[in-house]
Structure formats: C-alpha cells, structure tokens
Write a protein that holds these residues in place. Sequence first.
Motif, PDB file in Angstrom:
ATOM      1  N   MET A 205       0.838  -1.189   0.000  1.00 45.69           N
ATOM      2  CA  MET A 205       0.000   0.000   0.000  1.00 45.69           C
ATOM      3  C   MET A 205       0.882   1.251   0.000  1.00 45.69           C
ATOM      4  O   MET A 205       1.976   1.260   0.564  1.00 45.69           O
ATOM      5  N   LEU A 206       0.400   2.304  -0.624  1.00 44.90           N
ATOM      6  CA  LEU A 206       1.122   3.573  -0.623  1.00 44.90           C
ATOM      7  C   LEU A 206       1.224   4.085   0.814  1.00 44.90           C
ATOM      8  O   LEU A 206       0.207   4.236   1.495  1.00 44.90           O
ATOM      9  N   PRO A 207       2.432   4.349   1.294  1.00 43.57           N
ATOM     10  CA  PRO A 207       2.584   4.808   2.683  1.00 43.57           C
ATOM     11  C   PRO A 207       2.154   6.256   2.842  1.00 43.57           C
ATOM     12  O   PRO A 207       2.030   6.993   1.858  1.00 43.57           O
ATOM     13  N   PRO A 208       1.952   6.710   4.084  1.00 45.06           N
ATOM     14  CA  PRO A 208       1.628   8.124   4.318  1.00 45.06           C
ATOM     15  C   PRO A 208       2.846   8.998   4.053  1.00 45.06           C
ATOM     16  O   PRO A 208       3.975   8.495   3.934  1.00 45.06           O
ATOM     17  N   PRO A 209       2.668  10.320   3.971  1.00 43.68           N
ATOM     18  CA  PRO A 209       3.816  11.223   3.754  1.00 43.68           C
ATOM     19  C   PRO A 209       4.857  11.062   4.852  1.00 43.68           C
ATOM     20  O   PRO A 209       4.534  10.790   6.004  1.00 43.68           O
ATOM     21  N   SER A 210       6.128  11.228   4.470  1.00 42.83           N
ATOM     22  CA  SER A 210       7.235  11.059   5.400  1.00 42.83           C
ATOM     23  C   SER A 210       8.281  12.140   5.163  1.00 42.83           C
ATOM     24  O   SER A 210       8.445  12.637   4.038  1.00 42.83           O
ATOM     25  N   ALA A 211       9.016  12.480   6.220  1.00 46.25           N
ATOM     26  CA  ALA A 211      10.111  13.446   6.094  1.00 46.25           C
ATOM     27  C   ALA A 211      11.230  12.903   5.228  1.00 46.25           C
ATOM     28  O   ALA A 211      12.100  13.663   4.778  1.00 46.25           O
TER      29      ALA A 211
ATOM     30  N   ASP B 206      10.729  11.333   2.342  1.00 38.66           N
ATOM     31  CA  ASP B 206      10.330  11.262   0.939  1.00 38.66           C
ATOM     32  C   ASP B 206      11.283  12.086   0.074  1.00 38.66           C
ATOM     33  O   ASP B 206      11.808  13.118   0.512  1.00 38.66           O
ATOM     34  N   GLU B 207      11.482  11.636  -1.152  1.00 38.00           N
ATOM     35  CA  GLU B 207      12.326  12.353  -2.108  1.00 38.00           C
ATOM     36  C   GLU B 207      11.825  13.792  -2.277  1.00 38.00           C
ATOM     37  O   GLU B 207      10.624  14.045  -2.336  1.00 38.00           O
TER      38      GLU B 207
ATOM     39  N   LEU C  29       5.150   4.907  -8.226  1.00 37.33           N
ATOM     40  CA  LEU C  29       6.472   4.624  -7.682  1.00 37.33           C
ATOM     41  C   LEU C  29       6.553   4.879  -6.185  1.00 37.33           C
ATOM     42  O   LEU C  29       6.989   4.016  -5.410  1.00 37.33           O
ATOM     43  N   ALA C  30       6.161   6.079  -5.743  1.00 39.09           N
ATOM     44  CA  ALA C  30       6.330   6.445  -4.335  1.00 39.09           C
ATOM     45  C   ALA C  30       5.697   7.811  -4.108  1.00 39.09           C
ATOM     46  O   ALA C  30       5.156   8.433  -5.019  1.00 39.09           O
ATOM     47  N   ARG C  31       5.815   8.279  -2.881  1.00 42.13           N
ATOM     48  CA  ARG C  31       5.501   9.664  -2.577  1.00 42.13           C
ATOM     49  C   ARG C  31       6.754  10.511  -2.751  1.00 42.13           C
ATOM     50  O   ARG C  31       7.875  10.021  -2.601  1.00 42.13           O
ATOM     51  N   SER C  32       6.544  11.790  -3.058  1.00 46.13           N
ATOM     52  CA  SER C  32       7.640  12.752  -3.106  1.00 46.13           C
ATOM     53  C   SER C  32       7.170  14.021  -2.424  1.00 46.13           C
ATOM     54  O   SER C  32       5.966  14.222  -2.212  1.00 46.13           O
ATOM     55  N   ASN C  33       8.121  14.877  -2.099  1.00 45.63           N
ATOM     56  CA  ASN C  33       7.806  16.172  -1.511  1.00 45.63           C
ATOM     57  C   ASN C  33       8.128  17.247  -2.535  1.00 45.63           C
ATOM     58  O   ASN C  33       9.295  17.467  -2.865  1.00 45.63           O
TER      59      ASN C  33
END
Length: 277
Positions: free
Chosen positions: A44-50, A52-53, A158-162
């Motif tokens: 599953m797509l994870p929540p936002p993280s510090a 993240d790219e 792919l992922a989350r990014s900031n």
Amino acid sequence: MLRLVPDWVIYALVLGIVLWAIFTGNSDDAPPPPPEAIAEEGAMLPPPSAFDERVLVQVTAPKSGIGTAFSVNEQGQWLTARHVVEGCNEVSLLVAPGQYAPASSVTISERFDLALIQTESSPNPAPMNTENDLRIGAYGFHVGYPQGRPGEAASRLLARSNLVSRGRRSNSESVLAWAETGRTRGLMGSLGGLSGGPVYDESGNVRGVIVAESARRGRIYTAAPEAVAEFVKATGIETAGNMPQLFSAGTYGKEADNARRNLQVVKVACSVAGAQP
C-alpha cells in the motif's frame, strides 16, 4: 592462404553497427525503464514522510500558456493545477474547434498546486476517487494536452515525493511520483501542457491532478489524494462523475481520446496581459 575481405563488406558492416546503435540506443526523449520494484503491484502507498524524495520546482512570473483541466460535476466546475491559471488575466476552455468558453471565476489553493475553474456548463464529469488505497506499482494514465496537442502517457505508481516550490511562491506539499512507461501519438520531449489534467486508474476513476514532470528521469507527479480531497471540501465542490470507462496499458490512447472528445478533459488557455506565451 588468406582471402582479403572486400572494402564494401567492411563499410556495410560499420554502417550496420552505426544504424543499430542509433535505433536501439536510449533517447533523451524516451522515458527510462521503470524500476523493477514496481513491475507488479505491491505494498500500500505509505503516508507522507520526512524521508520522501524532494523535488524542487522554480515558480516564475506568470505567462500566457496552455494547460489541461477536467470536469468534476455538471455545475460548470473543473479541476486543474494552480500554476496553470495563477496570475492569468483571462482563462478559457476549448470546448469545440476554435471555440473557447471563458471562465467566470478561478479559485486557487494556497496549500496545494490545485485550482477550480467555473464556467457555465461541464456536461460530462469524471468519476473521482480520493481514497488512500493505492498500491505501489498501480497503473496510472495521464490525459490532456501536452505541448498544446492531444496526448497521453502511461505510468506505474512509484512512491511519494515532496514537491518544494521556490521563487515567486515558497511551499511544499506531498505528491505522488509515477514512473512513465509509455506514450501514444509519437509524443516526444516535454509533457508541458499536461499539467492540470487527470491521472486515471485502470477502473477509470481519477486519482489525482498532474502538477509536474521530470522528463529526463521519466517521472510524472500528481497531487496526492488527500490534497485533492481537502481542496474539494474547502471549496464546497460536489463531485458527481459519470460511469467510468476502463483503462488499460494497451488501449489507453482510445480511452483518452474519448475523454477529450466528450469534454471530460479539455484544454485550458491562460492569457496574461503584456506577457509572451
């Protein structure tokens, strides 16, 4: 006794190697292959993280240009990216060949790269799903007007990014990064103009709004589902999409054409007084 090879044979061999290198080598305009980690749908797509790219974008002065928007209900309301319409003196939507419908109002988000365009009508709204139930590797289909022309791209999540904005606006927001896997219509180079368009999932539901790209890395970035949901709630939009149509990696060009033909996805024209496009 050794036999000499004719010169023409050597020349033909060298020419063949050169042509093979040209037509099989990587092109700067073609997206690199996606990471093996998203070859199949997974976690599953994870929540936002510090962690993240970080993706940096430079916000410059407004200028006339082209973007994309999509209908969200039958009350004349359309979603797009903030940077498509911010600072525009006039905003209009292409609803027929050579015929633009003017926007009566534009509402931009201060937190996210999202905006709402109001017109008289929007007859074929897109079905939306802003639930956080996406999986890494899920297919995404990006539809709109790249380079001002009809076009679309396929991708895998792919992922989350900031997304970090600098320049005329300083901001950061969590976005989704999609690894581009293909394009249709012979589209090459930048996807500029696709901004503001929808990313559909395989079920035909809109899962986000296109806000940025990294052409060399083969990445497309979309507003996160929770950002879209928050903006929809803050603006009081009542979303009411029609029956979704299925998308697939083999037929997304046809589905994208249908979305544009029935005015679910439209071209946005921004006019800035005294600015060049």
